[in-house]
Enzyme design. Structure first.
Site, short mmCIF file in Angstrom:
data_model
loop_
_atom_site.label_atom_id
_atom_site.label_comp_id
_atom_site.label_asym_id
_atom_site.label_seq_id
_atom_site.Cartn_x
_atom_site.Cartn_y
_atom_site.Cartn_z
N HIS A 157 0.83 -1.21 0.00
CA HIS A 157 0.00 0.00 0.00
C HIS A 157 0.87 1.27 0.00
O HIS A 157 0.54 2.27 0.63
CB HIS A 157 -0.94 0.02 1.21
CG HIS A 157 -1.95 -1.09 1.20
ND1 HIS A 157 -3.12 -1.04 0.48
CD2 HIS A 157 -1.94 -2.30 1.82
CE1 HIS A 157 -3.80 -2.16 0.67
NE2 HIS A 157 -3.10 -2.95 1.46
N ASN B 14 -10.30 -2.77 2.46
CA ASN B 14 -10.05 -2.72 1.02
C ASN B 14 -11.33 -2.38 0.27
O ASN B 14 -12.40 -2.24 0.88
CB ASN B 14 -9.51 -4.07 0.52
CG ASN B 14 -8.08 -4.33 0.93
OD1 ASN B 14 -7.23 -3.44 0.87
ND2 ASN B 14 -7.79 -5.55 1.34
#
EC number: 1.11.1.6
Length: 505
Positions: free
Chosen positions: A56, A129
């Site tokens: 990420h 997510n």
């Protein structure tokens, strides 16, 4: 141009007379080591970069508010969910999983959807997510999976072979892989996608009753996605398409919003479901546990400094507040440790002293010294341990969480792939059956594109999994591989020897 009212100084506050010229013997040099101003500037520049996130790394974020529209005091004592109309300030950071900080935004990848709520009882972080499931159900496999998404140690290139080799030997990944390769695997931006807490969390109320809960954030902007060719075109035009979209939409007053929903399961129901409700690769059918609309999330303020407020933002599921707890979800249990540990490494021991991570409520603890310890106010310097006799902060039994009720006290390394409750095909079959012909065609094509260069034996292993989901799934991918000119399938003639309501809008 107006003249700035402030004079430049060093970091120690000394005024600077000349910021254009280094100190030297003459105009041609050499330089002098005593030029402390030059040394300070170069030393600080050398240290401007901190380690990027292992995953990420490429991200975008903004501040906003969460407004509660349904009181949940029946289920949780968490004050953020008590009192219709209550507003809580929050921060959101979105991201891609695999790419480095310099990666392009318009890449097919899972998007991170992390939220920090600044509540009166401390920070509550929800790390999720844009998909309701993930590739693994056991955290022991997380480092292995991430290695397949990163660069090959010899070629220093991304490896489709590594990805499909891992996935083809990990059938629990099928649910997430199918979503990733579908239309929703390449959203045009973060405003036009859903978010999910993904994990199973728990609520507990004033009576000590526990409920299992899943969080959903449904976009009010509608869904928009790019095809692979469209995404490639966008990357050629700009590598920052998501950053541009989010930043300028907020600057122009077009604030993105998400409808917040929860699914709530009574504690003892977890023993009755045909699936493991704590399995990160599974969804809860909406027919069994209907989503309850509880509020609206709105992003309405861009960060003033991206590095200070987004790059240094630290999200961790270990940041919980009274009334919100965890579950036996194995991956969640591991992330409670690993996320906070990553921040201590990346940002410093006391990373929550950084303003963007600092709670709005008073903080009282006995953690000492270490990096980033910038605490200046010590109410009682004699009370630096606990228990003490000098009036230091003490524990509060009123916020004690009720115990988790677990059926077994046997400790072992249980084989999750042999558990009948962890069937890796049933829910994916429901998802596949919900796709229309166009969605299926794009799914097959996206998978074939992603398999370019992958050895045939790995592809064949993956195709067996597709056939177990639905024979049409295998047939469609085989034909797409043939049409795409994959070297292992060029001579093939194309002949081949309902999404569950847990995904519904």
């Amino acid at each position: 141009m107006s003249k700035c009212p402030y004079h430049q100084t060093t970091t120690a506050g000394s005024p600077i007379a000349d910021n254009q010229n280094s100190l030297s013997v003459d105009s041609r040099g050499p330089l002098l080591l005593q030029d402390w101003q030059l040394i300070e500037k170069l030393a600080h520049q050398n240290r401007e970069r901190i380690p990027e996130r292992t995953v990420h790394a490429k991200g975008w974020g903004a501040f906003g508010t969460f407004k509660l529209t349904k009181d949940l005091s029946e289920y949780t004592r968490a004050k953020i969910f008590n009192g219709v109309g209550k507003e809580t300030k929050m921060l959101a950071r979105f991201s891609t999983v695999a790419g480095e900080m310099g990666a392009a935004d318009a890449e097919r990848d899972v998007r991170g959807f992390s939220l920090k709520f600044y509540t009166e009882e401390g920070n509550w972080d929800l790390v999720g997510n844009n998909t309701p499931v993930f590739f693994i159900r056991d955290p022991l496999k997380f480092p292995d999976f991430i290695h397949t998404q990163k660069r090959h140690p010899r070629t220093n290139l991304r490896s489709p072979t590594a990805m499909w080799d891992f996935w083809s030997q990990s059938p629990e990944s099928l649910h997430q892989v199918t979503i990733l390769m579908s239309d929703r695997g390449l959203p045009t931006d973060v405003r036009h996608m859903n978010g999910y807490g993904s994990h199973t969390y728990s609520f507990w109320n004033e009576n000590g009753e526990r409920f299992w809960v899943k969080f959903h954030f449904k976009t009010q902007q509608g869904h928009r996605h790019w095809t692979n060719p469209e995404g490639q075109q966008k990357v050629g035009e700009s590598r920052e398409t998501t950053q541009e979209d989010l930043y300028y939409s907020i600057e122009n007053g077009d604030y993105p919003k998400w409808t917040v929903q929860v699914q709530i399961m009574p504690e003892l129901d977890a023993e009755k479901t045909s699936y493991n409700p704590f399995d990160l690769t599974k969804v809860w059918p909406h027919a069994d546990y209907p989503p309850i609309e509880i509020g609206v999330l709105e992003l309405n303020h861009n960060p003033e400094n991206y590095f200070a407020q987004i790059e240094q933002a630290a999200f961790s599921p270990s940041n919980a507040v009274p009334g919100i707890g965890f579950s036996p979800d194995k991956v969640l249990q591991a992330r409670v440790f690993s996320y906070a540990d990553a921040h201590r490494y990346r940002l410093g021991t006391h990373y929550e002293n950084i303003p963007v991570n600092r709670p709005i409520c008073p903080v009282h603890h006995y953690h000492k010294d270490g990096q980033m310890n910038i605490q200046e106010h010590f109410p009682n310097p004699d009370a630096y341990y606990e228990p003490n006799s000098f009036g230091g902060p003490t524990q509060n039994p009123d916020v004690k969480e009720p115990p988790l009720k677990l059926n077994s006290n046997i400790v072992d390394r249980f084989n999750h792939r042999e558990d009948e409750g962890n069937n890796d095909y049933i829910q994916v079959t429901g998802l596949f059956n919900l796709f229309d012909d166009g969605e299926k065609s794009r799914l097959f094509s996206n998978i074939a594109d992603a398999m370019q260069g992958v050895p045939k034996e790995i592809i064949e292993r993956q195709l067996v999994h597709f056939s177990r989901i639905n024979p049409d799934y295998e047939t469609g991918v085989r034909k797409a591989l043939h049409a795409s000119g994959h070297s292992s399938y060029q001579q093939q003639d194309g002949h081949i020897t309902e999404q569950t309501d847990g995904h519904s809008e």
